[in-house]
Design a protein around this motif. Structure first.
Motif, mmCIF file in Angstrom:
data_model
loop_
_atom_site.group_PDB
_atom_site.id
_atom_site.type_symbol
_atom_site.label_atom_id
_atom_site.label_comp_id
_atom_site.label_asym_id
_atom_site.label_seq_id
_atom_site.Cartn_x
_atom_site.Cartn_y
_atom_site.Cartn_z
ATOM 1 N N ASP A 11 -30.786 -120.147 77.466
ATOM 2 C CA ASP A 11 -30.461 -118.735 77.666
ATOM 3 C C ASP A 11 -31.618 -117.950 77.055
ATOM 4 O OD1 ASP A 11 -29.594 -116.109 77.426
ATOM 5 O OD2 ASP A 11 -27.599 -116.621 76.678
ATOM 6 N N SER A 12 -32.387 -117.269 77.884
ATOM 7 C CA SER A 12 -33.620 -116.627 77.419
ATOM 8 C C SER A 12 -33.401 -115.255 76.804
ATOM 9 C CB SER A 12 -34.616 -116.493 78.581
ATOM 10 O OG SER A 12 -34.186 -115.489 79.509
ATOM 11 N N ARG A 54 -29.912 -124.144 74.268
ATOM 12 C CA ARG A 54 -30.716 -123.367 73.326
ATOM 13 C C ARG A 54 -30.807 -121.918 73.798
ATOM 14 N NH1 ARG A 54 -36.383 -126.158 72.446
ATOM 15 N NH2 ARG A 54 -36.331 -126.428 74.706
ATOM 16 N N THR A 55 -31.218 -121.043 72.886
ATOM 17 C CA THR A 55 -31.332 -119.628 73.240
ATOM 18 C C THR A 55 -32.610 -119.029 72.680
ATOM 19 O OG1 THR A 55 -30.267 -118.705 71.254
ATOM 20 C CG2 THR A 55 -28.808 -119.417 73.034
ATOM 21 N N ALA A 75 -33.874 -119.849 61.519
ATOM 22 C CA ALA A 75 -34.209 -120.949 60.617
ATOM 23 C C ALA A 75 -32.996 -121.795 60.245
ATOM 24 C CB ALA A 75 -34.867 -120.394 59.360
ATOM 25 N N ARG A 76 -31.791 -121.239 60.364
ATOM 26 C CA ARG A 76 -30.595 -121.985 59.984
ATOM 27 C C ARG A 76 -29.643 -122.248 61.158
ATOM 28 N NH1 ARG A 76 -29.352 -116.623 57.833
ATOM 29 N NH2 ARG A 76 -27.432 -115.804 58.795
ATOM 30 N N THR A 77 -30.075 -121.921 62.374
ATOM 31 C CA THR A 77 -29.206 -122.067 63.547
ATOM 32 C C THR A 77 -29.866 -123.001 64.551
ATOM 33 O OG1 THR A 77 -28.409 -119.805 63.194
ATOM 34 C CG2 THR A 77 -27.930 -120.827 65.334
ATOM 35 N N PRO A 78 -29.390 -124.233 64.682
ATOM 36 C CA PRO A 78 -30.076 -125.216 65.530
ATOM 37 C C PRO A 78 -30.284 -124.785 66.972
ATOM 38 C CG PRO A 78 -28.491 -126.312 64.108
ATOM 39 C CD PRO A 78 -28.262 -124.841 63.936
ATOM 40 N N PHE A 79 -29.342 -124.027 67.544
ATOM 41 C CA PHE A 79 -29.495 -123.709 68.966
ATOM 42 C C PHE A 79 -30.455 -122.552 69.227
ATOM 43 C CE2 PHE A 79 -25.543 -121.244 67.995
ATOM 44 C CZ PHE A 79 -25.944 -119.977 68.395
ATOM 45 N N VAL A 80 -30.860 -121.799 68.204
ATOM 46 C CA VAL A 80 -31.826 -120.714 68.405
ATOM 47 C C VAL A 80 -33.229 -121.306 68.402
ATOM 48 C CG1 VAL A 80 -32.806 -118.582 67.501
ATOM 49 C CG2 VAL A 80 -30.329 -118.948 67.420
ATOM 50 N N ALA A 81 -33.892 -121.257 69.552
ATOM 51 C CA ALA A 81 -35.203 -121.877 69.702
ATOM 52 C C ALA A 81 -36.344 -120.943 69.346
ATOM 53 C CB ALA A 81 -35.383 -122.368 71.138
ATOM 54 N N GLY A 82 -36.107 -119.637 69.398
ATOM 55 C CA GLY A 82 -37.181 -118.686 69.106
ATOM 56 C C GLY A 82 -36.644 -117.277 69.021
#
Length: 284
Positions: A11-12, A54-55, A75-82
């Motif tokens: 999800d961009s 990922r998002t 930094a603490r949320t695995p699914f947030v890629a950027g």
């Protein structure tokens, strides 16, 4: 026996916020359902249900404090890629601030909130154009948040900075509720003529209204599908803003249904993940 690994679905375009931070200038009673906290624990089960891995987390306030807040979440949320953050594009110290944030591996792009600025030609200010060149040279992505009236100025800016890797958020918010295609259709096509520019298939339901149908969205999706093609479209939910008109799963289903009329499985994998990974420079 060989196994097929499903490409990572991305999800961009999504947001988080804590209303107590107090720098969300656009919030008010006109978006009353959004006046509460939205954080990773709220989104994670929705992603799982929709098959999203990922998002990209995008800024929703015009402060560096917002950028820091989002980078801490990433930094603490695995699914947030950027993170697509905010910096003052018209500031003397922009180069130094850009270098500071560029050092953070989660900082993958930036976005001024052009749609909310009093000056529709903000992006054409000499210092802003100079800083856009710095963004282009840095390799970072640039998110374009505009209404259709801004697109001619965006095209002029792109002429001056043709190497800028940019993406138009929310199709530039065409007037879906009224069904108007012009002059948006011609202006978005002019922006699509720049090969380094992509477009997010996002934000449509809020422009269409709570009684939207797939048929309402179809002419706009059809147009950007023709203009940008499968290699330059990115799926984005615009959650939680989209909840004003639809649930997360409904947004994902609408995008899949409408884009599936144009693209096969391999191309859909690009729109729903591979393009975002490439555009924002994400790892596997």
């Amino acid at each position: 026996m060989t196994s097929t690994i499903r490409p990572s679905a991305i999800d961009s375009h999504q947001h988080f916020w804590l209303t107590s931070r107090g720098d969300y200038g656009w919030m008010g009673d006109h978006v009353k359902p959004l006046l509460r906290d939205f954080m990773p624990g709220d989104l994670e089960p929705l992603l799982r249900r929709a098959g999203i891995d990922r998002t990209i987390l995008v800024q929703a306030a015009e402060t560096e404090a917002e950028t820091d807040f989002l980078l801490e979440i990433a930094a603490r949320t695995p699914f947030v890629a950027g993170v697509v953050g905010w910096l003052d594009m018209d500031a003397d110290g922009f180069a130094e601030r850009l270098a500071h944030y560029r050092a953070n591996p989660y900082f993958v792009g930036l976005r001024p909130m052009l749609q909310d600025l009093e000056d529709d030609a903000f992006i054409l200010r000499p210092r802003v154009l100079d800083n856009l060149r710095r963004v282009a040279d840095s390799g970072l992505a640039f998110d374009i948040l505009t209404f259709p009236r801004h697109l001619p100025n965006v095209a002029k800016a792109l002429e001056g900075v043709p190497s800028l890797r940019a993406v138009v958020d929310h199709l530039s918010k065409p007037a879906i509720a009224t069904g108007d295609l012009d002059p948006w259709a011609a202006d978005i096509a002019a922006v699509a003529a720049f090969p380094n520019v992509s477009c997010k298939v996002s934000g449509m339901v809020t422009e269409a209204g709570t009684d939207w149908t797939l048929d309402d969205l179809a002419p706009y999706v059809d147009h950007v599908a023709r203009c940008f093609g499968a290699d330059r479209l990115l799926f984005g939910s615009d959650w939680p803003v989209a909840t004003l008109a639809a649930e997360y799963g409904e947004v994902a289903h609408a995008a899949r249904a409408l884009l599936g009329r144009h693209f096969g499985p391999d191309e859909m994998a690009k729109v729903f993940g591979e393009n975002a990974a490439r555009f924002y420079g994400l790892g596997a």
